[in-house]
Design an enzyme around this catalytic site. Structure first.
Site, PDB file in Angstrom:
ATOM      1  N   LYS A 163       0.820  -1.214   0.000  1.00 41.18           N
ATOM      2  CA  LYS A 163       0.000   0.000   0.000  1.00 41.18           C
ATOM      3  C   LYS A 163       0.856   1.267   0.000  1.00 41.18           C
ATOM      4  O   LYS A 163       0.533   2.228  -0.682  1.00 41.18           O
ATOM      5  CB  LYS A 163      -0.918  -0.025   1.228  1.00 41.18           C
ATOM      6  CG  LYS A 163      -1.961   1.059   1.247  1.00 41.18           C
ATOM      7  CD  LYS A 163      -3.106   0.682   2.157  1.00 41.18           C
ATOM      8  CE  LYS A 163      -2.704   0.617   3.619  1.00 41.18           C
ATOM      9  NZ  LYS A 163      -2.940   1.884   4.329  1.00 41.18           N
ATOM     10  N   ARG A 191     -12.345   3.613   9.149  1.00 38.97           N
ATOM     11  CA  ARG A 191     -12.221   2.201   9.485  1.00 38.97           C
ATOM     12  C   ARG A 191     -13.574   1.578   9.831  1.00 38.97           C
ATOM     13  O   ARG A 191     -13.684   0.370   9.975  1.00 38.97           O
ATOM     14  CB  ARG A 191     -11.283   2.006  10.684  1.00 38.97           C
ATOM     15  CG  ARG A 191      -9.834   2.324  10.380  1.00 38.97           C
ATOM     16  CD  ARG A 191      -8.956   1.830  11.519  1.00 38.97           C
ATOM     17  NE  ARG A 191      -7.606   2.366  11.451  1.00 38.97           N
ATOM     18  CZ  ARG A 191      -6.631   1.829  10.734  1.00 38.97           C
ATOM     19  NH1 ARG A 191      -6.854   0.749  10.020  1.00 38.97           N
ATOM     20  NH2 ARG A 191      -5.426   2.364  10.726  1.00 38.97           N
ATOM     21  N   ARG A 231      12.053  -9.659  12.178  1.00 39.55           N
ATOM     22  CA  ARG A 231      11.127  -9.119  13.169  1.00 39.55           C
ATOM     23  C   ARG A 231      10.340 -10.243  13.810  1.00 39.55           C
ATOM     24  O   ARG A 231       9.817 -11.125  13.132  1.00 39.55           O
ATOM     25  CB  ARG A 231      10.156  -8.139  12.506  1.00 39.55           C
ATOM     26  CG  ARG A 231      10.781  -6.800  12.207  1.00 39.55           C
ATOM     27  CD  ARG A 231       9.823  -5.917  11.467  1.00 39.55           C
ATOM     28  NE  ARG A 231       8.490  -5.912  12.076  1.00 39.55           N
ATOM     29  CZ  ARG A 231       7.543  -5.047  11.764  1.00 39.55           C
ATOM     30  NH1 ARG A 231       7.780  -4.121  10.859  1.00 39.55           N
ATOM     31  NH2 ARG A 231       6.361  -5.095  12.334  1.00 39.55           N
ATOM     32  N   ARG A 233      -3.476 -10.558  12.262  1.00 40.53           N
ATOM     33  CA  ARG A 233      -3.595  -9.167  11.790  1.00 40.53           C
ATOM     34  C   ARG A 233      -4.486  -9.104  10.542  1.00 40.53           C
ATOM     35  O   ARG A 233      -5.284  -8.188  10.375  1.00 40.53           O
ATOM     36  CB  ARG A 233      -2.214  -8.589  11.464  1.00 40.53           C
ATOM     37  CG  ARG A 233      -1.497  -8.052  12.703  1.00 40.53           C
ATOM     38  CD  ARG A 233      -0.030  -7.841  12.434  1.00 40.53           C
ATOM     39  NE  ARG A 233       0.229  -6.741  11.516  1.00 40.53           N
ATOM     40  CZ  ARG A 233       1.362  -6.598  10.836  1.00 40.53           C
ATOM     41  NH1 ARG A 233       2.316  -7.493  10.938  1.00 40.53           N
ATOM     42  NH2 ARG A 233       1.533  -5.572  10.035  1.00 40.53           N
ATOM     43  N   ARG A 247      10.471 -12.449   5.169  1.00 37.21           N
ATOM     44  CA  ARG A 247      11.216 -11.193   5.153  1.00 37.21           C
ATOM     45  C   ARG A 247      12.344 -11.156   6.164  1.00 37.21           C
ATOM     46  O   ARG A 247      12.177 -11.611   7.292  1.00 37.21           O
ATOM     47  CB  ARG A 247      10.255 -10.048   5.516  1.00 37.21           C
ATOM     48  CG  ARG A 247       9.800  -9.255   4.378  1.00 37.21           C
ATOM     49  CD  ARG A 247       8.950  -8.066   4.709  1.00 37.21           C
ATOM     50  NE  ARG A 247       8.354  -7.897   6.010  1.00 37.21           N
ATOM     51  CZ  ARG A 247       7.338  -7.064   6.237  1.00 37.21           C
ATOM     52  NH1 ARG A 247       6.829  -6.375   5.251  1.00 37.21           N
ATOM     53  NH2 ARG A 247       6.845  -6.925   7.446  1.00 37.21           N
TER      54      ARG A 247
END
Ligand code: ZN
Length: 209
Positions: free
Chosen positions: A14, A89, A155, A166, A123
């Site tokens: 995004k 939202r 991470r 999420r 990642r």
């Protein structure tokens, strides 16, 4: 005024598309988080009100956010509209937004959950320079990072369980809103599981640019 709302789950690219949309449309990006921080720092009346809630550890109410947006869209750079990121939202927020500015396009970058999990979970980055690598798509060169120093960094929240939850939260929150905007005929889903330029092309088509 022709404001745009941008939706996209975490890891859908995004940020990259937002930058390109800003370049193409000339509209400023309005993120409520940034706006809140700016208003608090500037010490505006609404900023002080927001600060009170934040310092008390409370969620800043919709009415305060809407006041901030009202102030923001009065600024000269917003005369042709803005691009909202991270807002609205909820349907009540969307209804309130409708009262103060016209939203002409809602762009939703869509990527299947399993592809996002694949992207995020593989990642890692170089702790020395911040270069981002990926187990499958972009592994670090055999000799280590191109910066000459190599220190692998992952991470802790880039794991499948966290990413899945999420994403579930994102869908739960976004689906009713997507339906609401769809019923208004301004919802434009874009397949985000492709090359970056192709995604941008579809977005600009949807915006008729
Ligand atoms: Zn490096």
């Amino acid at each position: 005024m022709s404001s745009i709302v941008l939706f996209g789950p975490p890891g859908a690219g995004k940020g990259t598309q937002a930058e390109r949309m800003i370049d193409a449309t000339g509209l400023p990006q309005v993120s409520t988080g940034d706006m809140l921080r700016a208003a608090v720092k500037a010490g505006t009346q609404t900023g002080l009100e927001a600060k009170g809630f934040m310092e008390a550890g409370l969620l800043v109410p919709d009415s305060v956010i809407i006041d901030l947006i009202k102030e923001r869209i009065q600024e000269p750079d917003a005369k042709n509209g803005v691009m909202f990121d991270g807002f609205p939202r909820t349907i009540p927020q969307a209804e309130a937004l409708e009262q103060i500015t016209g939203v002409t396009h809602v762009i939703a970058i869509e990527v299947p959950d399993e592809r996002i999990v694949e992207r995020i979970c593989g990642r890692y980055s170089c702790g020395a320079c911040g270069n981002v690598y990926h187990d499958t798509f972009n592994p670090v060169p055999a000799g280590g990072c191109t910066c000459g120093n190599w220190e692998e960094k992952r991470r802790a929240d880039d794991n499948e369980e966290t990413v899945s939850s999420r994403l579930a939260a994102y869908h739960e929150q976004t689906s009713p809103l997507a339906d609401w905007y769809r019923s208004k005929g301004i919802f434009h889903p874009v397949n985000g599981d492709r090359a970056i330029d192709d995604i941008t092309g579809d977005i600009l088509n949807a915006l008729r640019l």
